[in-house]
Design an enzyme around this catalytic site. Structure first.
Site, mmCIF file in Angstrom:
data_model
loop_
_atom_site.group_PDB
_atom_site.id
_atom_site.type_symbol
_atom_site.label_atom_id
_atom_site.label_comp_id
_atom_site.label_asym_id
_atom_site.label_seq_id
_atom_site.Cartn_x
_atom_site.Cartn_y
_atom_site.Cartn_z
ATOM 1 N NE ARG A 9 -1.604 -2.367 2.738
ATOM 2 C CZ ARG A 9 -1.564 -3.690 2.445
ATOM 3 N NH1 ARG A 9 -2.688 -4.171 1.936
ATOM 4 N NH2 ARG A 9 -0.477 -4.223 2.883
ATOM 5 C CB THR A 10 3.401 2.567 2.295
ATOM 6 O OG1 THR A 10 2.667 2.135 3.521
ATOM 7 C CG2 THR A 10 4.076 3.902 2.697
ATOM 8 C CE LYS A 30 26.778 -5.370 -6.139
ATOM 9 N NZ LYS A 30 26.917 -4.324 -7.335
ATOM 10 N NE ARG A 56 6.958 0.572 4.945
ATOM 11 C CZ ARG A 56 5.784 0.031 4.865
ATOM 12 N NH1 ARG A 56 5.637 -1.329 4.728
ATOM 13 N NH2 ARG A 56 4.765 0.623 5.177
ATOM 14 C CG HIS A 116 3.333 3.706 8.754
ATOM 15 N ND1 HIS A 116 3.239 4.840 7.454
ATOM 16 C CD2 HIS A 116 2.959 2.598 7.913
ATOM 17 C CE1 HIS A 116 3.238 4.158 6.332
ATOM 18 N NE2 HIS A 116 2.823 2.920 6.734
#
Ligand code: CP
Length: 319
Positions: A61-62, A89, A111, A139
């Site tokens: 969703r986000t 890496k 995020r 959030h």
């Protein structure tokens, strides 16, 4: 027209925003909602602005709604997933972000699983940072879209009773909602297993929250309930005995909703575990506004991007 200005470089928490700033974002989102209803869902508001979406954790969703919001505002966008980047890496978050900054990005949507990653990066980056979820911390855009949905259904947030049910301890959605809702004058009750209740939770937010361990009492006066996802890995930590028992004690089922007022709406930030924290019939029932929350997510993220990039609502570029 809202006379408040949004003069922040970053959006990292709702804890640090004033009620006026939260109101400005919600009013701006209300005015942007209509753009997504148009046949051509695009305005030139962020033409020339480059946005990088850095998602170090999975998201449906986000991530999609930020990408849609950016495209609907005509920003140039690039998106980044850990699995296809040089993070595999061993490159650090700071090096990754500084390399992206070196390519003249204006806004970073981030995020990350570490609480505080955004604050850390904001010390090094000239680009604006928007928090798309940091660990168990906040959030903010999820809480903003929840508040937008509540305003649409309940009118003002002032004095409204909102019950948040589930794993409060590990939930960034709960923290941002508690800060946002209490700043806007709502009364918050939290409900969940005592093992998933942070110490001193009753002091969180403006004026604190109520704690109620009996789900029937927790919903009895609620104007809305917001159901949190049980993170299934928590069961291994023995925070609750089994998914079945969680559902029996804290699951939101039709017989639990019988104790709630008839106008009470049901929210969930997603992704849902049907049959764990929410019953199938509740998730798809008449009280549910879960997909409306998702729709509002695009408008909220358009508003945040626009305000962070320095826009004003009367700007002709959004007409
Ligand atoms: N609500 C929410 O943050 O969902 P995603 O993890 O799919 O972005």
């Amino acid at each position: 027209m809202n006379p408040v200005q949004f003069n922040r470089k970053d959006l990292i928490t709702l804890e640090e925003l004033s009620p006026e700033e939260i109101g400005l974002i919600l009013d701006t989102a209300d005015s942007f909602k209509e753009i997504s209803e148009r046949p051509i869902k695009k305005v030139p508001a962020l033409r020339g602005v480059t946005v990088a979406n850095l998602f170090f954790e999975p998201s449906t969703r986000t991530r999609i709604s930020f990408e849609l919001a950016e495209k609907r505002l005509s920003a140039d966008t690039v998106s980044f997933s850990t699995s296809t980047s040089s993070v595999v890496k061993g490159e650090t978050l700071r090096d990754t972000a500084q390399n992206i900054q070196a390519m003249k990005v204006d806004v970073v949507v981030l995020r990350h699983s570490s609480s505080g990653a955004h604050r850390f990066l904001s010390r090094f980056l000239e680009a604006s940072i928007i928090n798309a979820g940091d660990g168990q911390h906040e959030h903010p855009t999820q809480a903003l879209l929840d508040m937008m949905t509540l305003r649409q259904r309940l009118g003002s947030l002032e004095g409204k009773k909102i019950t948040i049910i589930g794993d409060i301890m590990h939930s960034r959605v709960a923290r941002s909602n508690i800060w946002g809702l209490t700043k806007m004058g709502a009364k918050v009750t939290v409900c969940g297993p005592p093992t998933m209740m942070p110490t001193e939770i009753e002091k969180l937010g403006v004026g604190g929250v109520n704690v109620e361990l009996d789900i029937r009492k927790a919903v009895a006066e609620a104007d809305a309930i917001n159901i949190l996802r049980i993170q299934l890995e928590r069961q291994k930590l023995h925070l609750f005995p089994s998914l079945q028992e969680y559902f029996e004690v804290f699951g939101v089922r039709p017989d639990v909703l019988d104790y709630a007022p008839p106008h009470c709406i049901v929210m969930h930030p997603g992704p849902m575990n049907r049959g764990v924290e929410i019953d199938q019939d509740v998730a798809d029932g008449e009280r549910a506004v879960i997909l409306r929350q998702v729709t509002n997510g695009v408008a909220v993220r358009m508003a945040v991007l626009f305000l962070i990039a320095g826009g004003k609502v009367e700007d002709s570029s959004i007409q």
